[in-house]
Design an enzyme around this catalytic site. Sequence first.
Site, PDB file in Angstrom:
ATOM      1  CD1 TRP A 149      55.721  50.288  18.068  1.00 63.51           C
ATOM      2  CD2 TRP A 149      53.872  50.239  16.825  1.00 63.51           C
ATOM      3  NE1 TRP A 149      56.066  50.599  16.772  1.00 63.51           N
ATOM      4  CE2 TRP A 149      54.951  50.577  16.000  1.00 63.51           C
ATOM      5  CE3 TRP A 149      52.588  50.158  16.259  1.00 63.51           C
ATOM      6  CZ2 TRP A 149      54.810  50.834  14.630  1.00 63.51           C
ATOM      7  CZ3 TRP A 149      52.436  50.411  14.900  1.00 63.51           C
ATOM      8  CH2 TRP A 149      53.546  50.738  14.113  1.00 63.51           C
ATOM      9  CG  ASP A 151      54.131  44.383  20.310  1.00 62.06           C
ATOM     10  OD1 ASP A 151      54.857  43.655  19.608  1.00 62.06           O
ATOM     11  OD2 ASP A 151      53.715  45.507  19.937  1.00 62.06           O
ATOM     12  CE  LYS A 194      58.567  46.839  12.771  1.00 53.90           C
ATOM     13  NZ  LYS A 194      57.520  46.974  13.768  1.00 53.90           N
TER      14      LYS A 194
END
Length: 362
Positions: A107, A174, A198
């Site tokens: 990511w 993030d 998530k």
Amino acid sequence: MSVDTSARVHNFSAGPCILPKEVFEKSAQAVMDLDGSGLSILEISHRSKPFIAIMEKARALVKELLGAPDHYQVVFLGGGASMGFHLVPQNFMRTGGKGAYAHTGEWSKRAIAEAKLAGDAVVVASSEDKNFNYIPKGFTVPKEVDYFHFTSNNTIFGTQYKAFPTSPVPMVCDMSSDIFSRPVNVSDFAMIYAGAQKNMGPAGATMYLFDPGALGKTGRKLSPMMDLANHAAKESMYNTPPVFPVYVIMLTLEWLKGIGGIAEIQKRNAAKAELLYATIDRLPLFEGTTAREDRSEMNATFVLKDKNLEPAFDELWKEAGISGIRGHRSVGGYRASLYNALPLESVKALAEVMEEFAKRNG
Ligand SMILES: *Cc1c(COP(=O)(O)O)cnc(C)c1O
């Protein structure tokens, strides 16, 4: 309406992931009839009173649960956390400027690629040398960059910052895969963002929590759709928001508040992670894949030392009603995601399967 949960599996999926049973029940009910209004949540106007109240409640609960300063703003946008990778340089990088990045996995790699398209990315720390199996520490962020970006929990590799880095420039994180799992000092961050799927809701919305004072410094006019200040000024209703995902997020945050908030969920998460990692460490057939001090409490990654045993192990956990523990396609092995809504009972079921498998193959 009630949902038959007796047939539910132990869902360790990395995302979209398990949500609390009562959230499934209430959202199923709202699809049929939202709070007795005679309308489905799927057909109401986002400008209707009931939905404005839902949006406001969801935005307020984010701040309340995280203890965010009053002046921070919350918006929910589509596009996934991957659009967040793009929005970060758009909103925080001056024209011709630079963003500093910690590179800890897939990511962050994508976030860095977006920054390079917008201007320049300086990688100030990386764990790529060991296939991202640890969290880099002791690095410094230079002063002459516009912001510093890192990923609090690396969903694919199973590592997590236990102490957050510090930065002389605005810090952006993030937190897609560990938001609302532990306390955060929000004022240390110019922005925290997280895809909902998530730990806080279904796919389709991404939450941005930011200090509006950190925006507006890029020296250029942004497209209104890319401009976080614009979305905040319009109370997350500049365009049609992801109505249903925001509703489910609101329910999930209500649930979290109801059980005792971040303090309580942190205890529950610690108990789940402790049990699973203890099982991995005790059984010689298995091995954790990350540095112990950086082990994620959200995504536990491990392998069978003898890969030839995988088919037999897979058969056993599937028989036990366990789902979603195959590792990410890029790394293989196993990954058990232990998000907020996963009950300890599911981890116990997995631990028992591992014990049983070890007995049979010991
Ligand atoms: C899943 C994930 C993403 C990507 O989210 P999308 O919603 O698929 O764009 C980004 N960052 C982290 C940490 C993730 O776990």
